[in-house]
Design an enzyme around this catalytic site. Structure first.
Site, PDB file in Angstrom:
ATOM      1  N   ASP A   1       9.307   3.190   2.165  1.00  0.00           N
ATOM      2  CA  ASP A   1       8.083   3.926   2.465  1.00  0.00           C
ATOM      3  C   ASP A   1       7.795   3.744   3.952  1.00  0.00           C
ATOM      4  O   ASP A   1       7.257   2.725   4.376  1.00  0.00           O
ATOM      5  CB  ASP A   1       6.917   3.400   1.615  1.00  0.00           C
ATOM      6  CG  ASP A   1       5.603   4.128   1.925  1.00  0.00           C
ATOM      7  OD1 ASP A   1       5.541   4.850   2.940  1.00  0.00           O
ATOM      8  OD2 ASP A   1       4.638   3.966   1.147  1.00  0.00           O
TER       9      ASP A   1
ATOM     10  N   PHE B   1       0.856  -1.183   0.000  1.00  0.00           N
ATOM     11  CA  PHE B   1       0.000   0.000   0.000  1.00  0.00           C
ATOM     12  C   PHE B   1       0.889   1.228   0.000  1.00  0.00           C
ATOM     13  O   PHE B   1       1.634   1.473   0.948  1.00  0.00           O
ATOM     14  CB  PHE B   1      -0.960   0.053   1.202  1.00  0.00           C
ATOM     15  CG  PHE B   1      -1.846   1.269   1.128  1.00  0.00           C
ATOM     16  CD1 PHE B   1      -2.993   1.259   0.360  1.00  0.00           C
ATOM     17  CD2 PHE B   1      -1.490   2.460   1.772  1.00  0.00           C
ATOM     18  CE1 PHE B   1      -3.791   2.405   0.237  1.00  0.00           C
ATOM     19  CE2 PHE B   1      -2.283   3.607   1.650  1.00  0.00           C
ATOM     20  CZ  PHE B   1      -3.431   3.567   0.891  1.00  0.00           C
TER      21      PHE B   1
ATOM     22  N   LYS C   1       2.207  11.096   7.371  1.00  0.00           N
ATOM     23  CA  LYS C   1       1.435  10.793   8.591  1.00  0.00           C
ATOM     24  C   LYS C   1       1.973  11.485   9.867  1.00  0.00           C
ATOM     25  O   LYS C   1       1.768  12.669  10.031  1.00  0.00           O
ATOM     26  CB  LYS C   1       1.302   9.287   8.753  1.00  0.00           C
ATOM     27  CG  LYS C   1       0.458   8.692   7.607  1.00  0.00           C
ATOM     28  CD  LYS C   1      -0.114   7.336   7.869  1.00  0.00           C
ATOM     29  CE  LYS C   1      -1.173   7.013   6.821  1.00  0.00           C
ATOM     30  NZ  LYS C   1      -0.800   5.990   5.864  1.00  0.00           N
TER      31      LYS C   1
HETATM   32  C1  PLP Z   1      -0.986   6.066   4.368  1.00  0.00           C
HETATM   33  C2  PLP Z   1       0.101   5.539   3.540  1.00  0.00           C
HETATM   34  C3  PLP Z   1       0.401   6.097   2.283  1.00  0.00           C
HETATM   35  C4  PLP Z   1      -0.435   7.181   1.643  1.00  0.00           C
HETATM   36  O1  PLP Z   1      -0.517   8.333   2.427  1.00  0.00           O
HETATM   37  P1  PLP Z   1      -1.668   9.406   2.108  1.00  0.00           P
HETATM   38  O2  PLP Z   1      -1.336  10.549   3.014  1.00  0.00           O
HETATM   39  O3  PLP Z   1      -2.969   8.739   2.486  1.00  0.00           O
HETATM   40  O4  PLP Z   1      -1.613   9.734   0.681  1.00  0.00           O
HETATM   41  C5  PLP Z   1       1.474   5.581   1.580  1.00  0.00           C
HETATM   42  N1  PLP Z   1       2.212   4.577   2.077  1.00  0.00           N
HETATM   43  C6  PLP Z   1       1.952   4.011   3.268  1.00  0.00           C
HETATM   44  C7  PLP Z   1       2.822   2.900   3.776  1.00  0.00           C
HETATM   45  C8  PLP Z   1       0.878   4.459   4.042  1.00  0.00           C
HETATM   46  O5  PLP Z   1       0.596   3.880   5.204  1.00  0.00           O
END
Ligand code: PLP
Length: 425
Positions: free
Chosen positions: A232, A146, A273
């Site tokens: 990520d 994701f 986040k």
């Molecule tokens: C939440 C998340 C995203 C996307 O972030 P948004 O602010 O919702 O665009 C990308 N990668 C990971 C691992 C995430 O948990």
């Protein structure tokens, strides 16, 4: 025009249902206030928050230092665009670069934008530094990843809901199984590979933690093949998993030292986040000069990226992580949570396991993936004053704010186990 006054949860849900796009399926609770580890609904009922806005609210709801920094900056200067300099951005870029030990930071707003940015930097690096023929660069990604919701990112998702009928898809991605060094090794043999984009723990997929040495080996393989190792850490980073980053491995020091054995230093680090403590959309990509410098004026940007409010908020949010020892707290409470849950699971027919790292954990329900058991459990937890959400089918993620105390955590463990007991057959 009049603005409706919300007097009940039911009314708020009806308004969203009628006037909002139906792109989410929320638990039917309407929150009106948050403080620390707690949130309150419109009727005044208090809950423990065990989602923390998908780990954005690591520092707790409405942290006074973060809100204070946001308010005072909002009264002074909010947005200049990058057509001009502002007096906060450089300060923040230095602060965050020192904090995470990279040469440079590129500021964006949302996680998906930061992932897109990393992909663009990686491709450009491949053409300009590695000598890959233009348009041929490939980035290796993992199954069940994701990384966000943009057209390019969903192109390499294998969640049918996220993908179907949103094509045509962006090419240039090779998918391999997660936590599979052999598959990575083989994929790296293909031509024109520019990067390996990976979540150190797959959060959305259901908190899948790879083998202890997977990141380390992946990093080494990328190094050996002159391929960028792109982490990520949008969900796993910033103390959530009991290290400053999940790629810190077993190290829980605050200063993100580069000496320790288990650290798998990314070539490109993606954050979002909790970078703002949930107060404001702030994301960032960090890298060293030889990579970041492939981006020249006019080649990438964002109107709001690097705005003064974001800069003030992010510095405050990172400072709170250090001042309040959130790394160590996530580590200690995470161990306690898993050991308490494991005790319960030994006696349980309905929960088969608990897994995770730090305070990013999940339980797997002993029922079919399309059963409603996990959802029903979250509804029952809500009744008992704790908010959590199923991830995929029969998995429930537990990720409270990291400012939780031991007493609060034990209180939550008892709410969770007492609730789960009512589902035992
Ligand atoms: C939440 C998340 C995203 C996307 O972030 P948004 O602010 O919702 O665009 C990308 N990668 C990971 C691992 C995430 O948990």
């Amino acid at each position: 025009m009049t603005v409706d006054t919300i007097t009940s949860s039911k009314q708020a849900i009806e308004l969203e249902d009628k006037y909002g796009a139906h792109n989410y399926h929320p638990l039917p609770v309407v929150l009106a206030k948050g403080e620390g580890v707690h949130v309150w609904d419109v009727e005044g009922k208090k809950y423990y928050d065990f989602l923390s806005a998908y780990s954005a609210v690591n520092q707790g709801h409405c942290h006074p230092k973060i809100v204070g920094a946001m308010n005072s900056q909002a009264e002074t200067l909010t947005l200049t665009s990058r057509a001009f300099y502002n007096d906060m951005l450089g300060k923040y870029e230095k602060f965050a670069s020192d904090y995470f030990k990279f040469d440079k930071l590129l500021p964006m707003n949302t996680g998906a934008e930061a992932v897109e940015t990393a992909i663009k930097i990686c491709r450009k690096w491949a053409y300009e530094k590695k000598g890959v023929k233009e348009t041929d660069a490939q980035i290796i990604v993992c199954e069940n990843n994701f990384h966000g919701r943009t057209t390019t990112i969903i192109s390499f998702s294998n969640d049918e809901g996220a993908r179907k009928n949103f094509g045509p898809y962006t090419p240039g991605f090779i998918k391999i199984p997660y936590d599979d060094t052999e598959a990575l090794e083989n994929a790296l043999k293909q031509e024109n590979v520019a990067g390996f984009l990976v979540e150190p723990i797959q959060g959305e997929a259901g908190v899948y933690t790879p083998a202890d040495d997977f990141m380390k080996k992946a990093k080494q393989l990328c190094n050996d093949n002159n391929v960028l190792f792109i982490a990520d850490e949008i969900q796993t980073g910033i103390a959530r998993t009991g290290g400053l980053l999940a790629v810190c491995g077993n190290c829980s020091c605050e200063n993100h030292c580069e000496r320790q054995e288990t650290y798998s230093r990314p070539d490109i680090l993606i954050l979002g986040k909790a970078l703002s403590g949930g107060a404001y959309p702030v994301s960032a990509v960090l890298a060293d000069d030889e990579i970041m410098n492939v981006i020249k004026p006019g080649q990438h940007g964002s109107t709001f990226g690097g705005n003064p409010v974001a800069a003030a908020v992010a510095m405050a949010a990172l400072q709170v992580v250090q001042d309040e020892n959130l790394i160590q707290n996530a580590r200690t409470l995470g161990e306690l949570f898993r050991s308490e849950m494991a005790k319960y699971i030994e006696t349980s027919n309905i929960v088969s396991l608990v897994r995770g790292k730090g305070l990013l954990n999940a339980i797997v329900i002993n029922d079919s993936e399309d059963s409603s058991t996990a959802w029903d459990m979250c509804m029952a937890l809500k009744e008992n004053g704790l908010l959590a959400k199923p991830t995929h089918g029969n998995i429930i993620r537990f990720a409270p704010p990291l400012v939780m105390t031991k007493e609060q955590l034990l209180d939550c463990v008892s709410i969770i186990t007492e609730t789960l007991k009512t589902f035992e057959k």
